[in-house]
Design a protein around this motif. Sequence first.
Motif: not given
Length: 364
Positions: A223-226, A237-238, A268-273, A311-317
């Motif tokens: 839903x978030x992407x389409x 987001x804002x 999907x939301x985390x990937x956008x952020x 955890x997600x944030x640390x792994x992305x960094x």
Amino acid sequence: MADYSDLNVIMEDSPLHALAIQCQIWESEKISVITLMDKLQSLQDHLAHNQHSVRINSPHEMQMLTYCSNLLSIQSSNALDAELKINLLLNHMMSQSSWVRCVTCSLLKNLWLKLDSTGKHFVVQTTILCKNLMLTLNDSLSKNLSRFDTCVCICLASLVMISSVAIKRLPSLRLSRPFVSLSLATIMDVLNHNFDNINNPSSILIYRVAADGLCRLICVNNLWLEALNVTQCYQCIQAYCQAITNHFEEIKDDWTCCKLLTVLNNDDVFATFNSQPSILHAIVTNLLNVLKPYKDGDLLELRWTILSILMRYAKSRLGIQVSDWTKLDSSSYLKLIKNGCCKEEQVKALKEFFINLPPGDNDN
């Protein structure tokens, strides 16, 4: 129709007790929609005139009014009858009777379920109904009267149910854009609404219903992407960032905060952020500030959701892929997250670890 299951917890001098008794009478009479609304308004006026405190801001009141909207005699068995009843009910959505508003907005979702989803006007019908629910919700909020609080909750619940079910009935998510964008914007407005008393039970209930509705909608696959265009996504987001700040720093209802973070934890939301590093960094900083040593009574689900996002944030960094558990286990700091990071020295060490994280691939 089954008896109202919670009737035994309603005091006999409560207006809800009188309503429950009347509902059973109306059901036996096979009352019509219009007659029901007239009698409902008369009953509420009568109870108010006799100095009953007609408050509709508790879960019991919300359940009782939903029960009233489920009377078998006012339901529809086919699409044509449903359309006729929906058109009749639109005139009752702005009733000065809070009970009529509540029952109307709850009944509308039942009738909507009978509409033909393959019809060429289905998207238009759904969008119009969602817009009317939004208008009723906003008008109820603007009254700033406790007796209209449950109407806000029921409008939100109907809006989310209609939108989430309609999405699944359509062949393409893009077709849902008109009513999905409207529903999300309405939910965000409620989450960011400033009540005179943000911590009273009715305000907290409204925030919780809105947060749960946001979670239910966002969790629909893709839903978030389409279902949102670029502008709508940015606006969402804002508004979401504002809600995170408001609820973690001012309102501080753990259940609402947990639902809000569940939205961000969606892939999907985390990937956008994650593609907006400054925004995500601000949220992570907020989460680190509220992360405290565990104590009895803390909402564990909120703690684990915070740690999951960290955890997600640390792994992305660090450039660690989601499936690369070998590298994950090699970091003693990330093990703290896996183990709950409960003690004071563990929380302090984890915060220092995040302060010293290297820039991510998306950072400028």
